[in-house]
Design a protein around this motif. Structure first.
Motif, PDB file in Angstrom:
ATOM      1  N   MET A   1      18.618 -37.097  40.335  1.00 23.70           N
ATOM      2  CA  MET A   1      19.142 -35.901  39.682  1.00 23.70           C
ATOM      3  C   MET A   1      17.997 -35.049  39.137  1.00 23.70           C
ATOM      4  O   MET A   1      16.924 -35.564  38.823  1.00 23.70           O
ATOM      5  N   VAL A   2      18.240 -33.756  39.015  1.00 23.01           N
ATOM      6  CA  VAL A   2      17.230 -32.854  38.483  1.00 23.01           C
ATOM      7  C   VAL A   2      17.082 -33.095  36.980  1.00 23.01           C
ATOM      8  O   VAL A   2      18.073 -33.207  36.259  1.00 23.01           O
ATOM      9  N   ASN A   3      15.856 -33.163  36.515  1.00 26.79           N
ATOM     10  CA  ASN A   3      15.583 -33.276  35.082  1.00 26.79           C
ATOM     11  C   ASN A   3      15.603 -31.860  34.509  1.00 26.79           C
ATOM     12  O   ASN A   3      14.594 -31.145  34.525  1.00 26.79           O
ATOM     13  N   TRP A   4      16.751 -31.451  33.993  1.00 24.13           N
ATOM     14  CA  TRP A   4      16.913 -30.057  33.564  1.00 24.13           C
ATOM     15  C   TRP A   4      16.062 -29.736  32.341  1.00 24.13           C
ATOM     16  O   TRP A   4      15.646 -28.580  32.169  1.00 24.13           O
ATOM     17  N   GLU A   5      15.789 -30.728  31.492  1.00 24.66           N
ATOM     18  CA  GLU A   5      14.942 -30.460  30.341  1.00 24.66           C
ATOM     19  C   GLU A   5      13.531 -30.077  30.795  1.00 24.66           C
ATOM     20  O   GLU A   5      12.943 -29.111  30.302  1.00 24.66           O
ATOM     21  N   LYS A   6      12.998 -30.819  31.751  1.00 29.68           N
ATOM     22  CA  LYS A   6      11.675 -30.483  32.266  1.00 29.68           C
ATOM     23  C   LYS A   6      11.709 -29.181  33.071  1.00 29.68           C
ATOM     24  O   LYS A   6      10.786 -28.377  33.010  1.00 29.68           O
ATOM     25  N   ALA A   7      12.781 -28.983  33.833  1.00 30.75           N
ATOM     26  CA  ALA A   7      12.881 -27.778  34.656  1.00 30.75           C
ATOM     27  C   ALA A   7      12.912 -26.522  33.805  1.00 30.75           C
ATOM     28  O   ALA A   7      12.479 -25.453  34.243  1.00 30.75           O
ATOM     29  N   ALA A   8      13.429 -26.629  32.579  1.00 30.40           N
ATOM     30  CA  ALA A   8      13.531 -25.460  31.704  1.00 30.40           C
ATOM     31  C   ALA A   8      12.225 -25.136  31.006  1.00 30.40           C
ATOM     32  O   ALA A   8      12.071 -24.050  30.442  1.00 30.40           O
ATOM     33  N   GLN A   9      11.271 -26.062  31.059  1.00 29.04           N
ATOM     34  CA  GLN A   9      10.000 -25.816  30.383  1.00 29.04           C
ATOM     35  C   GLN A   9       9.146 -24.849  31.188  1.00 29.04           C
ATOM     36  O   GLN A   9       9.119 -24.904  32.420  1.00 29.04           O
ATOM     37  N   PRO A  10       8.423 -23.939  30.530  1.00 30.82           N
ATOM     38  CA  PRO A  10       7.542 -23.017  31.266  1.00 30.82           C
ATOM     39  C   PRO A  10       6.401 -23.770  31.925  1.00 30.82           C
ATOM     40  O   PRO A  10       5.945 -24.809  31.426  1.00 30.82           O
ATOM     41  N   ALA A  11       5.949 -23.243  33.049  1.00 34.60           N
ATOM     42  CA  ALA A  11       4.859 -23.898  33.764  1.00 34.60           C
ATOM     43  C   ALA A  11       3.558 -23.763  32.984  1.00 34.60           C
ATOM     44  O   ALA A  11       3.292 -22.739  32.360  1.00 34.60           O
ATOM     45  N   LYS A  12       2.746 -24.819  33.017  1.00 35.01           N
ATOM     46  CA  LYS A  12       1.432 -24.753  32.395  1.00 35.01           C
ATOM     47  C   LYS A  12       0.526 -23.877  33.259  1.00 35.01           C
ATOM     48  O   LYS A  12       0.604 -23.900  34.478  1.00 35.01           O
ATOM     49  N   ALA A  13      -0.321 -23.137  32.624  1.00 35.71           N
ATOM     50  CA  ALA A  13      -1.147 -22.166  33.348  1.00 35.71           C
ATOM     51  C   ALA A  13      -1.955 -22.813  34.459  1.00 35.71           C
ATOM     52  O   ALA A  13      -2.082 -22.273  35.552  1.00 35.71           O
ATOM     53  N   ALA A  14      -2.478 -23.998  34.208  1.00 39.33           N
ATOM     54  CA  ALA A  14      -3.327 -24.660  35.204  1.00 39.33           C
ATOM     55  C   ALA A  14      -2.542 -25.105  36.422  1.00 39.33           C
ATOM     56  O   ALA A  14      -3.112 -25.342  37.476  1.00 39.33           O
ATOM     57  N   ARG A  15      -1.199 -25.214  36.266  1.00 36.08           N
ATOM     58  CA  ARG A  15      -0.392 -25.709  37.381  1.00 36.08           C
ATOM     59  C   ARG A  15       0.698 -24.707  37.735  1.00 36.08           C
ATOM     60  O   ARG A  15       1.727 -25.058  38.280  1.00 36.08           O
ATOM     61  N   ALA A  16       0.438 -23.427  37.414  1.00 32.04           N
ATOM     62  CA  ALA A  16       1.460 -22.398  37.614  1.00 32.04           C
ATOM     63  C   ALA A  16       1.836 -22.243  39.082  1.00 32.04           C
ATOM     64  O   ALA A  16       2.940 -21.824  39.399  1.00 32.04           O
ATOM     65  N   ALA A  17       0.906 -22.558  39.984  1.00 35.68           N
ATOM     66  CA  ALA A  17       1.200 -22.400  41.405  1.00 35.68           C
ATOM     67  C   ALA A  17       2.254 -23.393  41.866  1.00 35.68           C
ATOM     68  O   ALA A  17       2.919 -23.169  42.880  1.00 35.68           O
ATOM     69  N   LEU A  18       2.403 -24.492  41.142  1.00 38.21           N
ATOM     70  CA  LEU A  18       3.402 -25.496  41.494  1.00 38.21           C
ATOM     71  C   LEU A  18       4.190 -25.838  40.239  1.00 38.21           C
ATOM     72  O   LEU A  18       3.663 -26.432  39.302  1.00 38.21           O
ATOM     73  N   SER A  19       5.450 -25.430  40.223  1.00 44.23           N
ATOM     74  CA  SER A  19       6.318 -25.639  39.072  1.00 44.23           C
ATOM     75  C   SER A  19       7.749 -25.656  39.577  1.00 44.23           C
ATOM     76  O   SER A  19       8.022 -25.355  40.747  1.00 44.23           O
ATOM     77  N   TYR A  20       8.690 -26.017  38.701  1.00 40.41           N
ATOM     78  CA  TYR A  20      10.093 -25.969  39.088  1.00 40.41           C
ATOM     79  C   TYR A  20      10.475 -24.559  39.540  1.00 40.41           C
ATOM     80  O   TYR A  20      11.179 -24.374  40.536  1.00 40.41           O
ATOM     81  N   GLU A  21      10.002 -23.570  38.795  1.00 35.52           N
ATOM     82  CA  GLU A  21      10.329 -22.178  39.126  1.00 35.52           C
ATOM     83  C   GLU A  21       9.760 -21.794  40.490  1.00 35.52           C
ATOM     84  O   GLU A  21      10.437 -21.167  41.312  1.00 35.52           O
ATOM     85  N   ALA A  22       8.507 -22.155  40.735  1.00 37.03           N
ATOM     86  CA  ALA A  22       7.878 -21.815  42.011  1.00 37.03           C
ATOM     87  C   ALA A  22       8.568 -22.527  43.169  1.00 37.03           C
ATOM     88  O   ALA A  22       8.775 -21.937  44.243  1.00 37.03           O
ATOM     89  N   ILE A  23       8.920 -23.789  42.958  1.00 36.74           N
ATOM     90  CA  ILE A  23       9.591 -24.550  44.012  1.00 36.74           C
ATOM     91  C   ILE A  23      10.963 -23.948  44.313  1.00 36.74           C
ATOM     92  O   ILE A  23      11.340 -23.747  45.473  1.00 36.74           O
ATOM     93  N   ALA A  24      11.731 -23.642  43.265  1.00 36.08           N
ATOM     94  CA  ALA A  24      13.059 -23.065  43.464  1.00 36.08           C
ATOM     95  C   ALA A  24      12.964 -21.713  44.155  1.00 36.08           C
ATOM     96  O   ALA A  24      13.729 -21.415  45.084  1.00 36.08           O
TER      97      ALA A  24
END
Length: 234
Positions: A1-24
């Motif tokens: 299942m998707v971890n919605w708590e983690k998915a709602a967190q903003p991406a860290k700058a160092a890993r902004a290229a890969l995040s829940y938002e970027a993947i979606a």
């Protein structure tokens, strides 16, 4: 299942290229352009410019990926605040859902279970149930009315998008040569399907999509009125 708590967190700058938002976002772009069947972990990773295995730090499976996509897209269909006129409110909500489904036709193919709801899906559902609250419906009735409307709108919009694609393919094919008689033409000549061929041939070509949607939506709302809203008057 998707971890919605983690998915709602903003991406860290160092890993902004890969995040829940970027993947979606990447997966939605793939699905919008190539269809839901084209969405794979490998293709989405390539779209982002990452390794396929790196996605598994965020998403456990393709099913979870599609759930994440559906949740993000559902947020586009959040209904406006209720006015007190349930019919006008549901009409506006239906128009929004239609537009979202036309932008993302694959959404109609993915039904979410309640346990898979994320923040976007919950916000959309909450906003729509608010349109039904206060009109004498219990929770079960509100869910029935909402699911009836959603099924009609998504099904209609999905079919509308498919018909548009089919017309475009026929247009492209006609530019390369004169089309031969269709099976409908042959069926009409045979006389075996008089009602079907007459109805299909006498229908506007093509009907205005918005007019057709509004007319059929009116039938659905009439049914909801009789089933839920006007029953105390009988």
């Amino acid at each position: 299942m998707v971890n919605w708590e983690k998915a709602a967190q903003p991406a860290k700058a160092a890993r902004a290229a890969l995040s829940y938002e970027a993947i979606a976002t990447a997966a939605i772009e793939v699905a919008d352009g190539q269809g839901l069947d084209a969405v794979t972990m490998r293709k989405v990773a390539e779209h982002i410019g990452a390794g396929a295995m790196s996605l598994y730090r965020y998403i456990d499976s393709r099913d979870d990926l599609i759930t994440l996509m559906a949740d993000r897209v559902s947020a586009e269909a959040i209904a406006p605040p209720p006015t007190g006129d349930w019919r006008a409110d549901l009409t506006e909500a239906a128009h929004r859902i239609r537009q979202v489904t036309l932008r993302h036709p694959w959404l109609a193919r993915h039904a979410l279970n309640a346990e898979d709801f994320g923040p976007g899906t919950l916000a959309m559902t909450e906003s729509t149930l608010a349109l039904l609250d206060g009109h004498g419906l219990d929770t079960g009735d509100m869910l029935d009315a909402w699911r009836t409307l959603l099924a009609f709108v998504q099904g209609h919009a999905f079919a509308e998008a498919r018909r548009h694609e089919a017309r475009q393919r026929r247009t492209d094919a006609s530019e390369t040569g004169a089309p031969g008689p269709s099976f409908l033409d042959k069926a009409a000549e045979s006389g075996e399907y008089p009602l079907s061929t007459r109805a299909l041939r006498e229908a506007p070509r093509p009907p205005d999509p918005q007019d057709a949607f509004d007319r059929r939506l009116g039938h659905v709302l009439d049914g909801l009125a009789q089933a839920f809203f006007d029953r105390d008057r009988r």
